[in-house]
Scaffold this active site. Structure first.
Site, PDB file in Angstrom:
ATOM      1  N   GLU A  10      66.135 -27.318  -9.500  1.00 52.80           N
ATOM      2  CA  GLU A  10      65.361 -28.291  -9.341  1.00 52.80           C
ATOM      3  C   GLU A  10      64.049 -28.014 -10.103  1.00 52.80           C
ATOM      4  OE1 GLU A  10      66.667 -30.795  -6.794  1.00 52.80           O
ATOM      5  OE2 GLU A  10      68.203 -28.606  -7.272  1.00 52.80           O
ATOM      6  N   GLU A  12      78.159 -38.713  -4.479  1.00 50.43           N
ATOM      7  CA  GLU A  12      79.137 -37.360  -4.159  1.00 50.43           C
ATOM      8  C   GLU A  12      78.553 -36.242  -5.132  1.00 50.43           C
ATOM      9  OE1 GLU A  12      83.030 -36.923  -3.642  1.00 50.43           O
ATOM     10  OE2 GLU A  12      81.872 -34.757  -3.566  1.00 50.43           O
ATOM     11  N   ALA A  61      65.920 -47.016 -17.078  1.00 51.06           N
ATOM     12  CA  ALA A  61      64.367 -46.962 -16.814  1.00 51.06           C
ATOM     13  C   ALA A  61      64.635 -45.613 -16.636  1.00 51.06           C
ATOM     14  CB  ALA A  61      64.572 -46.948 -15.384  1.00 51.06           C
ATOM     15  N   LYS A 115      72.021 -30.496   1.455  1.00 49.45           N
ATOM     16  CA  LYS A 115      73.050 -30.068   0.531  1.00 49.45           C
ATOM     17  C   LYS A 115      74.546 -30.047   2.311  1.00 49.45           C
ATOM     18  CE  LYS A 115      72.688 -28.991  -4.035  1.00 49.45           C
ATOM     19  NZ  LYS A 115      72.886 -27.711  -5.069  1.00 49.45           N
ATOM     20  N   ALA A 138      89.451 -47.992 -12.721  1.00 40.29           N
ATOM     21  CA  ALA A 138      88.164 -48.986 -12.344  1.00 40.29           C
ATOM     22  C   ALA A 138      88.661 -50.139 -11.469  1.00 40.29           C
ATOM     23  CB  ALA A 138      86.846 -48.697 -12.584  1.00 40.29           C
ATOM     24  N   ASP A 142      67.142 -26.269  -1.070  1.00 35.45           N
ATOM     25  CA  ASP A 142      68.330 -27.196  -1.899  1.00 35.45           C
ATOM     26  C   ASP A 142      69.404 -27.212  -0.658  1.00 35.45           C
ATOM     27  OD1 ASP A 142      69.313 -28.840  -4.064  1.00 35.45           O
ATOM     28  OD2 ASP A 142      70.486 -27.249  -3.774  1.00 35.45           O
ATOM     29  N   GLY A 197      77.742 -30.433  -6.487  1.00 37.78           N
ATOM     30  CA  GLY A 197      77.681 -31.355  -7.752  1.00 37.78           C
ATOM     31  C   GLY A 197      78.869 -31.626  -8.201  1.00 37.78           C
ATOM     32  N   GLY A 229      69.092 -25.822 -17.058  1.00 34.19           N
ATOM     33  CA  GLY A 229      69.521 -27.328 -16.220  1.00 34.19           C
ATOM     34  C   GLY A 229      70.037 -27.523 -15.105  1.00 34.19           C
TER      35      GLY A 229
END
Ligand code: NDP
Ligand code: HSE
Length: 437
Positions: free
Chosen positions: A190, A129, A43, A205, A33, A201, A134, A187
């Site tokens: 959704e 992205e 949060a 996309k 970077a 979903d 994913g 996991g």
């Protein structure tokens, strides 16, 4: 060099993965970077979870609005999900002049036009992205790698949960509910798993990919959406006998009159690579006029694979943050004033091939009646099988594969076929794509 400060909203599956990978690979990420990227504020509604994951290395709060208002935060990463508070937070972050990274495909597919317009006006970046497939860098590929091409079509397995369900049901004979629970445990699913199962979903996309591929606005409301909940085991079996595998595909195609935008279970020849994408893996096949077909494969969900895409966006935003907004890669690949409002075609105008399963009385003349109806509707038959009826059984299944035709021709034929007294239940109709040109 001065670090770039990130405020993270939501430290659940993807947020947790982002924290872990960013810390684990900090040294290499900084070298790429050009300056350190550090999450300074987190949060989450679950404060205990946030404290436990961050171990005192970031400020934690249960007030996400405090993060988007914090003057020290340069980039806001939204990993809460949904269209509600996430939309308010993203718009507020933009208003406050912060760049945004999000994995929230639902938000972008439905409210993307508004969000990108706000970001454009403010001169900040919104990177996403992780929102499609994913960990696969498909947004980067469509927006930059394939920029020379006129994209002709995209066909993707872009929902890991449904691909996992279809694979496990076929290979292990497990029930739908058992496999869905496992996808939730891992996991992948959704927050509302009907979004996965009913194709919503995948349509989110697909909407994002179609906008980037064709330079059109996000038009989720025009997408045709069918999930896998009505798919019957017999059709999976008959498809296999005919040399096809059923996948939940998101398909978007350029046609002279407009664009197709559709998600539905689709028969794909078993010999195609994409037909062999199993489990929670995703794959996106893109046909460009110059490059031909290119295939992108990888993990479409899960903590670290998705974090990989979130962090790629963080690095991109960090590298570009100092460049003039006019010279950055446009959010939706095309320059904002070059986006065209070309229509998305209604489903009746879609052109594809079909698998039809008919439950009929096993007696002479039935097949002749059916083929006459198909011919009258300009539908040409590609292959056909008839199940051998069991001893004493008076009904049987006829499975017909058609050549490419318009959906409205098939609608007409199905209505006439279902009106025949020898036809004993509603016709099962699945779409078939050869994906060869
Ligand atoms: P999770 O539910 O695991 O994480 C979301 C986190 O946000 C939870 O900890 C939740 O707390 C917290 N949260 C909810 N509301 C608020 C709020 N108002 N303020 C602060 N925190 C809040 O979701 P995922 O990590 O799975 O998904 C995040 C996003 O990434 C979604 O948009 C999803 O579609 C997308 N995505 C997910 C992938 C995956 O593999 N999971 C892959 C690609 C994209 P609580 O649990 O207490 O509600
Ligand atoms: N629920 C999604 C899936 C997560 O199953 O693919 C990744 O977007």
């Amino acid at each position: 060099m001065k670090p770039i400060n990130v405020g993270l909203l939501g430290i659940g599956t993807v947020g947790g993965g982002t924290w872990t990978v960013l810390n684990r690979n900090a040294e290499e990420i900084t070298r790429r970077a050009g300056r350190p990227i550090q999450i300074t504020m987190v949060a989450d509604k679950n404060l205990e979870l946030a404290k436990q994951v961050t171990g005192g290395k970031a400020r934690v709060t249960d007030d996400a609005f405090a993060v988007v208002a914090d003057p020290e935060v340069d980039i806001v990463v939204e990993l809460i999900g949904g269209y509600g508070v996430a939309k308010e937070l993203v718009l507020k972050a933009i208003e406050n002049g912060k760049h945004v990274v999000t994995a929230n495909k639902a938000l972008l597919a439905v409210h993307g036009n508004e969000i990108f317009a706000a970001a454009q006006k403010k001169g900040v970046m919104v990177a996403f992205e992780a929102a499609v497939a994913g960990g696969i860098p498909i947004i980067k590929a469509l927006r930059e790698g394939l920029t020379a091409n006129r994209i002709q079509w995209i066909a993707g397995i872009i929902n890991g949960t449904t691909n996992f369900i279809l694979s496990e049901m076929r290979d292990k004979g497990l029930s739908f509910d058992t496999v869905l629970k496992e996808a939730q445990r891992l996991g992948y699913a959704e927050a509302d798993p009907t979004f996965d199962v009913e194709g919503v979903d995948a349509a989110h996309k697909l909407t994002i990919m179609s906008a980037i591929a064709f330079g059109i606005p996000m038009q989720f409301d025009k997408a045709h959406i069918e999930g896998i909940s009505k798919l019957e085991a017999e059709d999976i079996k008959y498809a296999e006998q005919l040399g096809y595998r059923i996948k939940l595909l998101g398909i978007t195609k350029r046609r002279s009159e407009g664009f197709e935008l559709r998600v539905h279970p689709t028969l794909v020849p078993t010999k195609r690579l994409i037909a062999n994408v199993e489990g929670a893996m995703n794959a996106v096949l893109v046909q460009g006029d110059a490059v031909g077909a290119t295939l992108y494969y990888g993990k479409g969900a899960g903590a670290e694979p998705t974090a990989s895409a979130v962090i790629a966006d963080l690095v991109d935003v960090t590298r570009m943050a100092t460049s003039d907004p006019e010279n950055r890669v446009p959010h939706l690949a095309f320059q904002p004033d070059a986006v065209k409002d070309t229509p998305v075609l209604p489903m009746a105008e879609v052109k594809t091939s079909y698998y039809l399963r008919l439950r009929v009385e096993d007696k002479p003349g039935v097949l002749a009646d059916i083929t006459r109806i198909l011919a009258d509707q300009q539908i040409s038959i590609d292959a056909m099988i008839q199940r051998e009826p069991a001893e004493g059984e008076e009904q049987t299944d006829i499975i017909i594969l058609t050549h490419e035709t318009k959906e409205k021709n098939v609608d007409g034929a199905i209505a006439k076929i279902e009106a025949l007294p020898v036809v004993k239940r509603k016709v099962i109709r699945l779409r078939l794509e050869n994906l060869d040109k």
